[in-house]
Design a protein around this motif. Structure first.
Motif, mmCIF file in Angstrom:
data_model
loop_
_atom_site.group_PDB
_atom_site.id
_atom_site.type_symbol
_atom_site.label_atom_id
_atom_site.label_comp_id
_atom_site.label_asym_id
_atom_site.label_seq_id
_atom_site.Cartn_x
_atom_site.Cartn_y
_atom_site.Cartn_z
ATOM 1 N N GLU A 106 2.841 -21.744 1.013
ATOM 2 C CA GLU A 106 1.450 -21.690 0.528
ATOM 3 C C GLU A 106 1.171 -22.852 -0.425
ATOM 4 O OE1 GLU A 106 3.495 -19.094 0.502
ATOM 5 O OE2 GLU A 106 2.536 -17.540 1.722
ATOM 6 N N ASN A 107 2.187 -23.235 -1.208
ATOM 7 C CA ASN A 107 1.999 -24.364 -2.127
ATOM 8 C C ASN A 107 1.944 -25.682 -1.364
ATOM 9 O OD1 ASN A 107 1.976 -22.550 -4.189
ATOM 10 N ND2 ASN A 107 4.096 -22.916 -4.834
ATOM 11 N N ILE A 108 2.748 -25.785 -0.313
ATOM 12 C CA ILE A 108 2.707 -26.983 0.539
ATOM 13 C C ILE A 108 1.321 -27.096 1.173
ATOM 14 C CG2 ILE A 108 3.610 -27.944 2.713
ATOM 15 C CD1 ILE A 108 6.369 -26.792 1.834
ATOM 16 N N HIS A 109 0.814 -25.974 1.647
ATOM 17 C CA HIS A 109 -0.519 -25.978 2.245
ATOM 18 C C HIS A 109 -1.567 -26.412 1.208
ATOM 19 C CE1 HIS A 109 -3.850 -24.849 4.799
ATOM 20 N NE2 HIS A 109 -4.375 -24.236 3.758
ATOM 21 N N TYR A 110 -1.458 -25.875 0.014
ATOM 22 C CA TYR A 110 -2.435 -26.171 -1.043
ATOM 23 C C TYR A 110 -2.459 -27.651 -1.395
ATOM 24 C CZ TYR A 110 -4.797 -25.686 -5.580
ATOM 25 O OH TYR A 110 -5.674 -25.793 -6.636
ATOM 26 N N LEU A 111 -1.280 -28.279 -1.335
ATOM 27 C CA LEU A 111 -1.176 -29.685 -1.768
ATOM 28 C C LEU A 111 -1.292 -30.682 -0.630
ATOM 29 C CD1 LEU A 111 1.724 -29.107 -4.285
ATOM 30 C CD2 LEU A 111 -0.599 -29.824 -4.890
ATOM 31 N N ALA A 163 8.700 -27.415 6.169
ATOM 32 C CA ALA A 163 8.423 -28.688 5.492
ATOM 33 C C ALA A 163 8.888 -28.581 4.038
ATOM 34 C CB ALA A 163 6.928 -29.017 5.522
ATOM 35 N N GLN A 164 9.005 -29.718 3.411
ATOM 36 C CA GLN A 164 9.241 -29.815 1.962
ATOM 37 C C GLN A 164 8.386 -30.989 1.497
ATOM 38 O OE1 GLN A 164 11.624 -27.964 0.202
ATOM 39 N NE2 GLN A 164 12.645 -27.005 1.943
ATOM 40 N N LEU A 165 7.816 -30.867 0.305
ATOM 41 C CA LEU A 165 7.119 -32.009 -0.288
ATOM 42 C C LEU A 165 7.944 -32.528 -1.450
ATOM 43 C CD1 LEU A 165 3.469 -30.614 -0.764
ATOM 44 C CD2 LEU A 165 4.449 -31.735 1.263
ATOM 45 N N ILE A 166 7.975 -33.844 -1.596
ATOM 46 C CA ILE A 166 8.516 -34.418 -2.832
ATOM 47 C C ILE A 166 7.394 -35.249 -3.432
ATOM 48 C CG2 ILE A 166 10.240 -35.956 -3.852
ATOM 49 C CD1 ILE A 166 12.037 -35.201 -1.430
ATOM 50 N N ILE A 167 6.976 -34.818 -4.623
ATOM 51 C CA ILE A 167 5.861 -35.480 -5.300
ATOM 52 C C ILE A 167 6.426 -36.159 -6.538
ATOM 53 C CG2 ILE A 167 3.659 -35.083 -6.489
ATOM 54 C CD1 ILE A 167 3.139 -32.849 -4.476
ATOM 55 N N THR A 168 6.366 -37.476 -6.570
ATOM 56 C CA THR A 168 6.820 -38.212 -7.756
ATOM 57 C C THR A 168 5.564 -38.742 -8.457
ATOM 58 O OG1 THR A 168 6.928 -40.451 -6.879
ATOM 59 C CG2 THR A 168 8.782 -39.004 -6.327
ATOM 60 N N GLY A 187 11.865 -31.109 -10.620
ATOM 61 C CA GLY A 187 11.543 -29.681 -10.707
ATOM 62 C C GLY A 187 11.630 -29.074 -9.311
ATOM 63 N N VAL A 188 12.241 -27.898 -9.204
ATOM 64 C CA VAL A 188 12.287 -27.191 -7.912
ATOM 65 C C VAL A 188 11.745 -25.785 -8.131
ATOM 66 C CG1 VAL A 188 14.262 -28.545 -7.104
ATOM 67 C CG2 VAL A 188 14.676 -26.320 -8.184
ATOM 68 N N GLU A 189 11.222 -25.185 -7.082
ATOM 69 C CA GLU A 189 10.555 -23.888 -7.232
ATOM 70 C C GLU A 189 11.565 -22.746 -7.189
ATOM 71 O OE1 GLU A 189 7.645 -24.676 -3.962
ATOM 72 O OE2 GLU A 189 6.215 -24.252 -5.563
ATOM 73 N N ALA A 190 11.784 -22.140 -8.362
ATOM 74 C CA ALA A 190 12.825 -21.110 -8.480
ATOM 75 C C ALA A 190 12.580 -19.950 -7.517
ATOM 76 C CB ALA A 190 12.865 -20.597 -9.917
ATOM 77 N N SER A 191 11.307 -19.623 -7.264
ATOM 78 C CA SER A 191 11.047 -18.439 -6.438
ATOM 79 C C SER A 191 11.123 -18.754 -4.942
ATOM 80 C CB SER A 191 9.656 -17.875 -6.749
ATOM 81 O OG SER A 191 8.681 -18.809 -6.356
ATOM 82 N N ALA A 192 11.200 -20.029 -4.584
ATOM 83 C CA ALA A 192 11.177 -20.379 -3.162
ATOM 84 C C ALA A 192 12.553 -20.766 -2.622
ATOM 85 C CB ALA A 192 10.201 -21.529 -2.926
ATOM 86 N N LEU A 193 13.469 -21.099 -3.516
ATOM 87 C CA LEU A 193 14.796 -21.534 -3.071
ATOM 88 C C LEU A 193 15.812 -20.439 -3.352
ATOM 89 C CD1 LEU A 193 14.892 -25.210 -4.432
ATOM 90 C CD2 LEU A 193 14.298 -24.438 -2.141
ATOM 91 N N THR A 194 16.846 -20.379 -2.512
ATOM 92 C CA THR A 194 17.924 -19.430 -2.793
ATOM 93 C C THR A 194 18.845 -20.039 -3.856
ATOM 94 O OG1 THR A 194 19.369 -20.366 -1.118
ATOM 95 C CG2 THR A 194 17.900 -18.578 -0.410
ATOM 96 N N GLU A 251 1.382 -22.434 -8.437
ATOM 97 C CA GLU A 251 0.625 -21.176 -8.455
ATOM 98 C C GLU A 251 -0.374 -21.171 -9.616
ATOM 99 O OE1 GLU A 251 3.830 -21.490 -8.018
ATOM 100 O OE2 GLU A 251 4.545 -20.151 -6.431
ATOM 101 N N GLY A 252 0.013 -21.799 -10.730
ATOM 102 C CA GLY A 252 -0.889 -21.880 -11.889
ATOM 103 C C GLY A 252 -2.130 -22.698 -11.578
ATOM 104 N N LEU A 253 -2.011 -23.679 -10.688
ATOM 105 C CA LEU A 253 -3.198 -24.448 -10.272
ATOM 106 C C LEU A 253 -4.048 -23.628 -9.302
ATOM 107 C CD1 LEU A 253 -1.461 -27.890 -9.497
ATOM 108 C CD2 LEU A 253 -2.716 -27.256 -11.572
ATOM 109 N N ARG A 254 -3.367 -22.888 -8.435
ATOM 110 C CA ARG A 254 -4.076 -22.138 -7.387
ATOM 111 C C ARG A 254 -4.894 -20.974 -7.935
ATOM 112 N NH1 ARG A 254 0.709 -20.388 -3.753
ATOM 113 N NH2 ARG A 254 -0.789 -18.728 -3.431
ATOM 114 N N ILE A 255 -4.599 -20.546 -9.159
ATOM 115 C CA ILE A 255 -5.188 -19.296 -9.669
ATOM 116 C C ILE A 255 -6.708 -19.410 -9.858
ATOM 117 C CG2 ILE A 255 -4.873 -19.714 -12.155
ATOM 118 C CD1 ILE A 255 -3.663 -16.875 -12.305
ATOM 119 N N ILE A 256 -7.196 -20.627 -10.173
ATOM 120 C CA ILE A 256 -8.658 -20.829 -10.261
ATOM 121 C C ILE A 256 -9.099 -21.421 -8.923
ATOM 122 C CG2 ILE A 256 -10.538 -22.031 -11.463
ATOM 123 C CD1 ILE A 256 -9.157 -20.184 -13.371
ATOM 124 N N LYS A 257 -10.002 -20.732 -8.266
ATOM 125 C CA LYS A 257 -10.400 -21.174 -6.922
ATOM 126 C C LYS A 257 -11.524 -22.198 -7.004
ATOM 127 C CE LYS A 257 -7.526 -18.120 -5.319
ATOM 128 N NZ LYS A 257 -6.491 -17.547 -6.211
#
Ligand code: GLY
Ligand code: MN
Ligand code: MN
Length: 368
Positions: free
Chosen positions: A28-33, A41-46, A97-104, A127-133
């Motif tokens: 969902e975060n990949i889709h948002y960005l 997929a994986q995104l790497i944003i520098t 930074g890696v997403e703690a809730s998405a990786l094992t 998710e903090g960005l997504r909270i305001i629509k």
């Protein structure tokens, strides 16, 4: 959608988290960005670069969907840590930074071993960005709500004495796809009679039970955005006992919807509804204000690309409601072994209060 703006806002958070790049793994975060709707997929944003890692099954989809200026990086063999090491050394990444809730845990260990940079698990950043629509997202959510309401309205016309929960759920899923939804946003909850005492009941071959609650908790995913809605109706009559319970749930929902305001916490809005259910004698608080026997779940949650996301509305939630958030309000009363009533609508938090995005009425409905 403004992908460049979203990426810029994410980069603006790097300093706060002490990172100079972020690996985004949650779909969902990949889709948002990026706009990508595929499943690998994986995104790497520098600070200066945008890498999109996927395999050949998605190259065409990458070309068609992905916006924002990402560079496609083929990734189908080897480890993610190895790939990061390769990209990180040319891009000068020191702390990712890696997403703690998405990786094992195993994936984080692998990255720490092979990526050749510091790995920092972080939580809730995208998710903090997504909270305001954004207004465009609110439009998508309104469409997902409308489609679901149309399908629900058709399905309840099919109720008859021998119809089963499973047949009713199947009718809903069939109709939403014909109307353009990709799928349900969660497995439909169609719970007849006693089965409705379980807030997240599974549907079965149980037949409609006259004069008992028929609970429908339904939602769709349309253009990646979710809807979530519950109605409890009756067939062939309603007993005075169920009518009283229904009215208490409705009064609780209306209290939260009309008295709730931006600036309140999730806890405060939850309490607006819970106090009514307690005052009507259908639940109680213990001396810690905690006992919850018949309304055991929270009042609601945010909805967007996920059906359950921030903010949270429950009796421990410190989340502060802000204009632009989308929330559900969904009180319920469940009597073990007998049945339950829940009513749920989605609301937009505005500058002044909560705008109901649903159009179907909530008054007690008895179909014949
Ligand atoms: N459909 C699950 C919920 O209302 O949260
Ligand atoms: Mn919900
Ligand atoms: Mn629901």
């Amino acid at each position: 959608m403004d992908f460049t703006g979203r990426i810029g806002r994410l980069r603006g958070l790097f300093c706060k988290h002490g990172i100079d790049a972020m690996l985004v793994s949650k779909l969902e975060n990949i889709h948002y960005l990026s706009g990508f709707t595929g499943s690998t997929a994986q995104l790497i944003i520098t600070v200066n670069e945008l890498f999109f890692l996927t395999d050949s099954r998605y190259y065409e989809q990458f070309k068609q969907e992905v916006m924002g200026g990402y560079q496609l990086i083929p990734f189908y063999t080897g480890t993610l840590g190895g790939k990061l090491a390769e990209l990180g050394s040319s891009a000068g990444i020191k702390k990712m930074g890696v997403e703690a809730s998405a990786l094992t845990y195993a994936q984080v260990l692998e990255l720490q071993e092979n990526a050749g940079m510091e790995i920092a698990p972080v939580s809730g950043v995208v998710e903090g960005l997504r909270i305001i629509k954004e207004p465009e997202e609110v439009d998508c959510l309104r469409r997902a709500i409308k489609l679901k309401e149309e399908a629900y309205s058709e399905v309840i016309k099919l109720l008859k004495p021998d119809v089963t929960e499973a047949e009713t759920a199947a009718e809903f899923e069939y109709r939403i796809r014909l109307k353009g939804a990709r799928a349900s946003s969660f497995s439909p909850i169609v719970a007849f009679g006693e089965n409705s005492c379980k807030p997240h009941a599974s549907f079965s071959s149980r037949k409609l039970v006259p004069a008992s609650p028929l609970l429908f908790d339904l939602g769709v995913k349309l253009d990646s955005y979710c809807s979530d809605f519950t109605r409890t109706i009756f067939f062939g009559g309603v007993s005075p006992g169920w009518e009283k319970i229904y009215n208490a749930v409705l009064e609780a929902k209306d209290a939260a919807a009309t008295l709730g305001k931006p600036g309140m916490t999730g806890l405060e809005v939850d309490k607006l509804a819970r106090d009514i259910i307690v005052a009507r004698g259908f639940d109680s608080y213990n001396e810690n204000g905690e006992e919850r026997k018949y309304f055991g779940h929270g009042l609601g949650h945010g909805v967007g690309l996920e059906v359950h996301e921030g903010p949270r509305l429950h009796s421990k939630s410190a989340d502060i409601l802000e204009p632009g958030m989308i929330i559900t309000i969904e009180p319920g009363i469940y009597l073990p072994g007998q049945g339950g009533v829940r009513i749920e609508d989605m609301y937009l938090v505005t500058d002044n209060g909560f705008e109901n995005l649903n159009s179907l009425p909530t008054d007690l409905k008895v179909v014949q």
